[in-house]
Write a protein that holds these residues in place. Structure first.
Motif, PDB file in Angstrom:
ATOM      1  N   PRO A   1     -30.390 -20.813 -26.847  1.00  0.00           N
ATOM      2  CA  PRO A   1     -30.947 -22.225 -26.607  1.00  0.00           C
ATOM      3  C   PRO A   1     -31.281 -22.631 -25.493  1.00  0.00           C
ATOM      4  CG  PRO A   1     -29.002 -22.016 -28.417  1.00  0.00           C
ATOM      5  CD  PRO A   1     -29.278 -20.447 -27.612  1.00  0.00           C
ATOM      6  N   MET A   2     -30.473 -22.138 -24.348  1.00  0.00           N
ATOM      7  CA  MET A   2     -30.659 -22.723 -23.002  1.00  0.00           C
ATOM      8  C   MET A   2     -32.086 -21.720 -22.426  1.00  0.00           C
ATOM      9  SD  MET A   2     -26.630 -22.776 -22.257  1.00  0.00           S
ATOM     10  CE  MET A   2     -26.359 -21.414 -23.244  1.00  0.00           C
ATOM     11  N   VAL A   3     -32.008 -20.636 -22.947  1.00  0.00           N
ATOM     12  CA  VAL A   3     -33.248 -19.990 -22.473  1.00  0.00           C
ATOM     13  C   VAL A   3     -34.599 -20.610 -22.942  1.00  0.00           C
ATOM     14  CG1 VAL A   3     -34.669 -17.940 -22.907  1.00  0.00           C
ATOM     15  CG2 VAL A   3     -32.027 -17.664 -22.153  1.00  0.00           C
ATOM     16  N   ARG A   4     -34.494 -21.175 -24.274  1.00  0.00           N
ATOM     17  CA  ARG A   4     -35.761 -21.452 -24.929  1.00  0.00           C
ATOM     18  C   ARG A   4     -35.937 -22.969 -24.084  1.00  0.00           C
ATOM     19  NH1 ARG A   4     -34.270 -19.657 -30.936  1.00  0.00           N
ATOM     20  NH2 ARG A   4     -35.303 -17.774 -31.230  1.00  0.00           N
ATOM     21  N   ASP A   5     -35.086 -23.800 -23.812  1.00  0.00           N
ATOM     22  CA  ASP A   5     -35.129 -24.953 -23.213  1.00  0.00           C
ATOM     23  C   ASP A   5     -35.683 -24.941 -21.608  1.00  0.00           C
ATOM     24  OD1 ASP A   5     -34.606 -26.014 -25.558  1.00  0.00           O
ATOM     25  OD2 ASP A   5     -32.499 -26.723 -25.106  1.00  0.00           O
ATOM     26  N   GLY A   6     -35.655 -23.614 -21.312  1.00  0.00           N
ATOM     27  CA  GLY A   6     -36.001 -23.410 -19.633  1.00  0.00           C
ATOM     28  C   GLY A   6     -34.866 -23.695 -19.006  1.00  0.00           C
ATOM     29  N   LYS A   7     -33.714 -23.931 -19.486  1.00  0.00           N
ATOM     30  CA  LYS A   7     -32.578 -24.079 -18.347  1.00  0.00           C
ATOM     31  C   LYS A   7     -32.211 -22.680 -17.713  1.00  0.00           C
ATOM     32  CE  LYS A   7     -31.247 -28.303 -21.277  1.00  0.00           C
ATOM     33  NZ  LYS A   7     -29.985 -28.615 -22.155  1.00  0.00           N
ATOM     34  N   LEU A   8     -32.247 -21.660 -18.330  1.00  0.00           N
ATOM     35  CA  LEU A   8     -31.813 -20.541 -17.680  1.00  0.00           C
ATOM     36  C   LEU A   8     -32.891 -19.560 -18.030  1.00  0.00           C
ATOM     37  CD1 LEU A   8     -28.121 -20.145 -19.378  1.00  0.00           C
ATOM     38  CD2 LEU A   8     -28.935 -20.580 -17.047  1.00  0.00           C
TER      39      LEU A   8
END
Length: 324
Positions: free
Chosen positions: A212-219
């Motif tokens: 989820p954090m990858v898809r949101d661009g946070k990681l």
């Protein structure tokens, strides 16, 4: 007239018949499947999936039971010391059967000698992610940055000897770099707020948890530690593809019974479990959890586990990882 040899053979066959009959009838009552970690974790989900499948296949309930504590050692010791009749199983993991026995002194069981492997359920690669503010987009850029500033880049882990820690250690060894490694004593969830704020720069973790954090661009994902690319992130290369085969690392889940369990019972369990894992709907569920379905035979799983135990022992000793 019967010879002494014929009499001896006859007596041996007669003595073996009740045991053989019991193995052929197995199971005749419910089987306990001991889960070493808390409800809701991947180990728990996979265990309950297998319990349902084995119960359906073998005609008796397989009752899933969580026994948490000591990073899985309490559950594993319970099964190691159980009667070797096949009526208590364990979902063993990378930590209970490959790494922790090398990390903790006076361990309460022998991870190889005290168990009979049944099957490998699944393997799971780690995903290497960095905070975008670190300014690296590839493993080559990470290596260059870490080489230019040894110890300046911080790697967060879910604790000393955790899968995140050991994956970072392997990466350092294979890439010839050094991170400042920070351990979060309360586990992986504790490190995420600091990673998302770039108070720490990178971590290795379960792809499903990080997705989820990858898809949101946070990681930013830059590599996986698997033997093949993850189906969850097919565009992310493996470390082996990038020239670091020594950094390949898998967490895994498998079924065990106590050592000395009748081989025909182990074979019956292994065949039923392997057939279940190969069902399209079961394999699909394992993939949804970020895993790669396996279903190794008992003999194949025994070889796999011994290899993993030896390999991680060498890594842990070389890195001086020890909890006193």
């Amino acid at each position: 007239m019967l010879t002494r040899r014929a009499v001896a053979v006859g007596l041996a066959l007669a003595a073996a018949r009740p045991q053989l009959a019991a193995a052929q009838a197995y199971p005749t009552r419910p089987v306990r499947l001991i889960i070493p970690f808390a409800p809701g974790a991947a180990t728990d989900i996979l265990s309950r999936l297998m319990a349902q499948q084995l119960g359906d296949a073998l005609g008796q309930p397989f009752v899933a039971e969580n026994r948490t504590g000591a990073n899985g050692a309490i559950a594993a010791e319970l099964v190691a010391k159980a009667p070797n009749d096949g009526y208590m199983m364990l979902t063993g993991t990378f930590s209970t059967h490959a790494t922790n026995p090398h990390i903790y002194p006076r361990f309460p069981y022998d991870a190889v000698a005290d168990f009979a492997p049944v099957t490998l359920i699944a393997t799971v690669p780690q995903l290497l992610v960095v905070h975008p503010a670190l300014g690296v987009s590839t493993v080559a850029e990470l290596r260059a940055a870490a080489s230019a500033r040894p110890g300046a880049i911080t790697a967060a882990t879910g604790g000393l000897g955790s899968s995140q820690h050991l994956s970072a250690v392997l990466f350092e060894q294979a890439a010839g770099v050094r991170f400042d490694t920070i351990h979060y004593a309360r586990g992986f969830a504790q490190l995420l707020p600091d990673l998302l704020e770039n108070r720490v720069n990178l971590t290795f973790g379960d792809p499903l948890a990080l997705l989820p954090m990858v898809r949101d661009g946070k990681l930013r994902p830059i590599a996986t530690t698997g033997e093949t690319r993850s189906e969850l992130l097919p565009d992310v290369p493996t470390l082996a593809e990038l020239g670091l085969p020594g950094a390949t690392a898998l967490t895994w889940y498998g079924l065990f019974v106590a050592a000395g369990t009748d081989p025909s019972i182990v074979a019956r369990l292994g065949a039923a479990a392997g057939a279940a894992i190969r069902k399209p709907e079961v394999a699909a569920r394992i993939r949804e959890l970020g895993g790669v379905p396996s279903g190794l035979s008992p003999e194949e799983f025994a070889i796999f586990q011994r290899r993993e135990f030896a390999r991680w022992g060498e890594v842990i000793r070389a890195a001086g990882i020890r909890v006193e």
